[in-house]
Enzyme design. Structure first.
Site, short mmCIF file in Angstrom:
data_model
loop_
_atom_site.label_atom_id
_atom_site.label_comp_id
_atom_site.label_asym_id
_atom_site.label_seq_id
_atom_site.Cartn_x
_atom_site.Cartn_y
_atom_site.Cartn_z
CB CYS A 97 5.01 5.70 2.06
SG CYS A 97 3.28 5.36 1.80
CD GLN B 102 0.62 1.70 -1.92
OE1 GLN B 102 0.45 1.97 -3.10
NE2 GLN B 102 0.31 2.57 -0.96
CG HIS C 24 4.26 0.53 1.06
ND1 HIS C 24 3.30 -0.05 1.85
CD2 HIS C 24 3.90 1.85 0.96
CE1 HIS C 24 2.39 0.85 2.19
NE2 HIS C 24 2.73 2.03 1.67
C1 2RA Z 1 -1.04 4.31 1.92
N1 2RA Z 1 0.54 5.79 0.84
O1 2RA Z 1 -0.16 3.43 1.84
C2 2RA Z 1 -0.74 5.73 1.54
C3 2RA Z 1 -0.77 6.65 2.72
N2 2RA Z 1 0.22 6.32 3.67
O2 2RA Z 1 -2.20 4.11 2.31
#
Ligand code: 2RA
EC number: 1.2.1.11
Length: 337
Positions: free
Chosen positions: A128, A155, A241
């Site tokens: 992502c 994130q 994110h």
């Molecule tokens: C996270 N990119 O954000 C990793 C898996 N989706 O944890």
């Protein structure tokens, strides 16, 4: 089209159904697959109920045209031969095949044509954070080759799954009611009122696997020798994110030139006027398709530097929408079984 969703009960699996409907993807028949834990569950798609079938090694995929898969790397590895053996195209959201030479790694706004060369019938959906970043990098690469990237990610809990999102909400509630004991199951530490600079496993070089994904996947998608240094951080946000990005290019790109390039690029929305408090924020990007870009400015630490801020929905463009867009591209270019 006969379409399958593998991992239907997960956050991304659920988003596949939502996005397929929103995008008016031509689904004549839908088949849902899941693990023992989710087999038997019922989900509604376009007004019709579908029962999750247990994923097994049999001929269930014989007449299926495209399988959208988000069931983890181990399941993808085990079931790829079963899914693809009759010609079904597997668009896999796990990390399992992303760096395989004979598996294209695709972001439709960046390298769609790579999807047409999938000798194993497998197309990998990037991580992502990588998807969101390369959508913004592509218009800049067209102006001048990007030599180096530094990126700090912020994130959302959704990246760790539905349970992690529930846990974050619970932690906030427990703190609000002054509970001494805070629930910590999916995160190494408490996430509420905290940030955790650790996503996935640490490697010998001190980077995590999540950070190495941004290095390796960006180079493969952009067919570039660009060098990427990432610091990936989990923050107490539900599903979008954010990323602070610094790039160094062969020639200087001015903020105005970059802004114009962003504004004309697919999949991007420029939301950038700090003087009127206009900059992308995750709370206001949830469930939206585009990647939002703001805080566009010269990087004062580099002669050919530019820095900017992006936000994208991790479950949508960071996973399900990107995969469905790959499917749309295949249909536009004569997906043949
Ligand atoms: C996270 N990119 O954000 C990793 C898996 N989706 O944890």
């Amino acid at each position: 089209m006969k379409v399958a969703i593998v991992g239907a009960s997960g956050a991304v699996g659920q988003e596949f159904m939502k996005v397929l409907d929103e995008q008016n993807f031509p689904v004549d028949e839908l088949v849902l697959f899941g693990s023992e834990r989710s087999a038997g569950r019922i989900f509604t798609f376009r007004g019709k109920d579908y029962v999750v079938q247990l994923l097994r090694h049999n001929d269930d995929f014989k007449d299926i045209d495209i399988a959208f898969v988000s069931a983890g790397a181990n399941t993808a590895k085990e079931f790829a031969p079963t899914i693809t053996k009759h010609g079904c195209i597997m668009i896999d959201n796990s990390s399992q095949f992303r760096l395989d030479d004979d598996v294209p790694l695709v972001v439709p706004e960046v390298n769609p044509e790579d999807a047409l060369n999938a000798p194993r019938g497998i197309i990998a959906n990037p991580n992502c954070t990588t998807i969101l970043m390369v959508v913004a990098l592509k218009p800049l690469e067209r102006l001048s080759h990007i030599k180096n990237i530094q990126v700090a990610t912020y994130q959302a809990a959704s990246g760790a799954g539905l349970e992690a999102m529930d846990e974050l909400a619970l932690q906030h509630a427990e703190i609000a009611f002054n509970h001494d004991e805070i629930t910590v199951r999916h995160f190494q530490h408490q996430l509420a009122y905290n940030v955790i600079p650790h996503i996935d496993v640490f490697q010998p070089n001190g980077y995590t696997r999540e950070e190495e994904k941004m290095y390796n996947e960006t180079r493969k998608i952009m067919h570039s020798d660009v060098r990427v240094s990432a610091t990936c951080v989990r923050v107490p946000v539900m599903r979008s994110h954010s990323e602070a990005i610094w790039i160094e290019t062969e020639r200087p790109i001015s903020p105005d030139e970059a802004r114009r390039a962003f504004m004309s690029a697919p999949g991007l929305v420029v939301y950038d006027n700090p003087y009127t408090n206009k900059y992308p924020m995750p709370l206001f990007v949830n469930h939206k398709d585009p990647v939002y870009v703001g805080r566009i400015r010269e990087d004062l630490s580099s002669d050919n530097g530019l820095t900017f801020w992006i936000v994208g929905d991790q479950i949508k463009k960071g996973a399900a929408l990107n995969a469905v867009q790959i499917g749309q591209y295949l249909l536009q270019h004569g997906l043949n079984r």
